[in-house]
Design an enzyme around this catalytic site. Sequence first.
Site, PDB file in Angstrom:
ATOM      1  N   HIS A 121       0.873  -1.174   0.000  1.00 13.50           N
ATOM      2  CA  HIS A 121       0.000   0.000   0.000  1.00 13.50           C
ATOM      3  C   HIS A 121       0.917   1.232   0.000  1.00 13.50           C
ATOM      4  CE1 HIS A 121      -2.926   2.777   1.861  1.00 13.50           C
ATOM      5  NE2 HIS A 121      -3.870   1.920   1.550  1.00 13.50           N
ATOM      6  N   ASP A 198       2.522  -5.050   8.091  1.00 13.80           N
ATOM      7  CA  ASP A 198       1.309  -4.244   7.975  1.00 13.80           C
ATOM      8  C   ASP A 198       0.125  -5.215   7.941  1.00 13.80           C
ATOM      9  OD1 ASP A 198      -0.910  -2.924   7.020  1.00 13.80           O
ATOM     10  OD2 ASP A 198       0.120  -1.968   5.336  1.00 13.80           O
ATOM     11  N   GLN A 201      -4.918  -5.356   6.395  1.00 12.48           N
ATOM     12  CA  GLN A 201      -5.835  -6.105   5.547  1.00 12.48           C
ATOM     13  C   GLN A 201      -6.006  -7.545   6.032  1.00 12.48           C
ATOM     14  OE1 GLN A 201      -8.529  -5.530   3.107  1.00 12.48           O
ATOM     15  NE2 GLN A 201      -6.996  -3.912   3.067  1.00 12.48           N
ATOM     16  N   LYS A 224     -11.039  -1.405   9.886  1.00 13.38           N
ATOM     17  CA  LYS A 224     -11.185  -2.516   8.957  1.00 13.38           C
ATOM     18  C   LYS A 224     -11.663  -3.779   9.665  1.00 13.38           C
ATOM     19  CE  LYS A 224      -8.290  -0.639   5.406  1.00 13.38           C
ATOM     20  NZ  LYS A 224      -6.975  -0.553   4.790  1.00 13.38           N
ATOM     21  N   CYS A 362      -4.525   2.433  -3.888  1.00 20.37           N
ATOM     22  CA  CYS A 362      -3.314   2.900  -3.187  1.00 20.37           C
ATOM     23  C   CYS A 362      -2.146   1.943  -3.403  1.00 20.37           C
ATOM     24  CB  CYS A 362      -3.537   3.092  -1.691  1.00 20.37           C
ATOM     25  SG  CYS A 362      -4.738   4.348  -1.299  1.00 20.37           S
TER      26      CYS A 362
HETATM   27  C1  LIG Z   1      -6.037   0.304   4.645  1.00 19.78           C
HETATM   28  C2  LIG Z   1      -4.618  -0.076   4.574  1.00 19.78           C
HETATM   29  C3  LIG Z   1      -3.604   0.779   5.017  1.00 19.78           C
HETATM   30  C4  LIG Z   1      -3.887   2.166   5.525  1.00 19.78           C
HETATM   31  O1  LIG Z   1      -4.673   2.132   6.668  1.00 19.78           O
HETATM   32  P1  LIG Z   1      -5.238   3.515   7.288  1.00 19.78           P
HETATM   33  O2  LIG Z   1      -6.284   3.050   8.239  1.00 19.78           O
HETATM   34  O3  LIG Z   1      -5.772   4.294   6.148  1.00 19.78           O
HETATM   35  O4  LIG Z   1      -4.082   4.177   7.961  1.00 19.78           O
HETATM   36  C5  LIG Z   1      -2.307   0.339   4.956  1.00 19.78           C
HETATM   37  N1  LIG Z   1      -1.999  -0.883   4.487  1.00 19.78           N
HETATM   38  C6  LIG Z   1      -2.938  -1.750   4.040  1.00 19.78           C
HETATM   39  C7  LIG Z   1      -2.537  -3.094   3.546  1.00 19.78           C
HETATM   40  C8  LIG Z   1      -4.277  -1.369   4.072  1.00 19.78           C
HETATM   41  O5  LIG Z   1      -5.211  -2.223   3.629  1.00 19.78           O
END
Ligand SMILES: *Cc1c(COP(=O)(O)O)cnc(C)c1O
Length: 404
Positions: A121, A198, A201, A224, A362
């Site tokens: 992302h 990260d 997701q 999320k 993104c």
């Molecule tokens: C949504 C997402 C982000 C960003 O998250 P925010 O809540 O907008 O800070 C970063 N990495 C991944 C894989 C995402 O799905």
Amino acid sequence: MMNVEKIRADFPILKRTVNGKPLVYFDNAATSQTPQIVIDTIVDYYSNYNANIHRGVHTLSQEATDKYEEARIKIQHHFNAKNAYEIILTSGTTHSINMVASGFASLLKKNDEIIVSALEHHSNIVPWQMLCEKTGAILKVIPMLENGSLDMKVYHNLVNKKTKLVFCNHVSNALGTINPIEEIIETAHKFNAAVLIDGAQATPHIKPDVQALNVDFYVASAHKLCGPTGVGLLYGKQEWLEKLPPYQGGGEMIDTVTFEKTTYAGLPHKFEAGTPNICGGIAFGAAIDYMNSIGFDSIAAYEEALLKYGTEELLKIEGVKIFGTTAKKTAVISFNVGTIHPYDIGTILDKLGIAVRTGHHCAQPIMDFYKIPGTIRASFSFYNTKEEIDIFITALKRAVNMFS
Ligand SMILES: *Cc1c(COP(=O)(O)O)cnc(C)c1O
């Protein structure tokens, strides 16, 4: 077995219509919907004990502090962190990543190496580029393969003694690929490099165990996984959080302040300057309780069935090409139909009450790899149904007919 009708009744928004049609919400990878119990938690906070935390002697402040710290412990247990103070509450994944990137600026020197994956992302690319500009460190990229997985052979050759940090998402938001993070972490550790995963997701579908993973940093956003926006977490191993300098100066993060010298508070407060999103943190805890009451095993099995059904039905439509076709994926289908622009299809679907995401998600480097401007992304959650997939497929066929 999950009772989906009962679960759907927990989400007031699922009763609404869009453009005169029942809402079909397939944009869960961008943000999830909020169950009544989380909404009630937010209302309860502002109705009954809204106060600043950690500072007041009065009852409301004490109640708010207790609930906020209870939420931190819920999050700790959910992620299986060893200590509650290894959970830093942030405004979300982006904030958490920037905290780590900015902290590493003081630990890196010229020609040190950072590895990121090609599936990231933007929020997991840009902070590292900024860090490299600041420190003279070099950014290396694990390339991706046609099926949307990482080229792990190249990764094993990229890691070396100069590698200080490796960053990778647990699950790709654009394609749904579940990455082999265990292998990524283990390999990096052979060279004493730190690893940040990260999990933005992954966390709606998978319950991660940060101790079993032996990961150094793990980040995610509440919005999320059925929580509110503007709150998330940074898990960091104690030794790493102690090594990193504070991110922001301000109230709550200090031990003593004089104009000669300020000493910082211990963890987690060192990284929590200022008044946090108190209500959001408490509601994040409620969202985690809610998800666990359904159970991540049930969620994964149900979503897997939706993914399989959705994929099969979609592939019956002529001209459909799905991007990201690995065996290990979450319930995300990124696709195009012939040369029709994703935005055109997304607009028609919206007219029919169906919410999908269109664009580069993104993750422009992935779109460049496939030489496409973007995709249509349908992402399912445990409150979606096969009937909704049928509605989506019928609507999609209508849209395709209009453009061909
Ligand atoms: C949504 C997402 C982000 C960003 O998250 P925010 O809540 O907008 O800070 C970063 N990495 C991944 C894989 C995402 O799905």
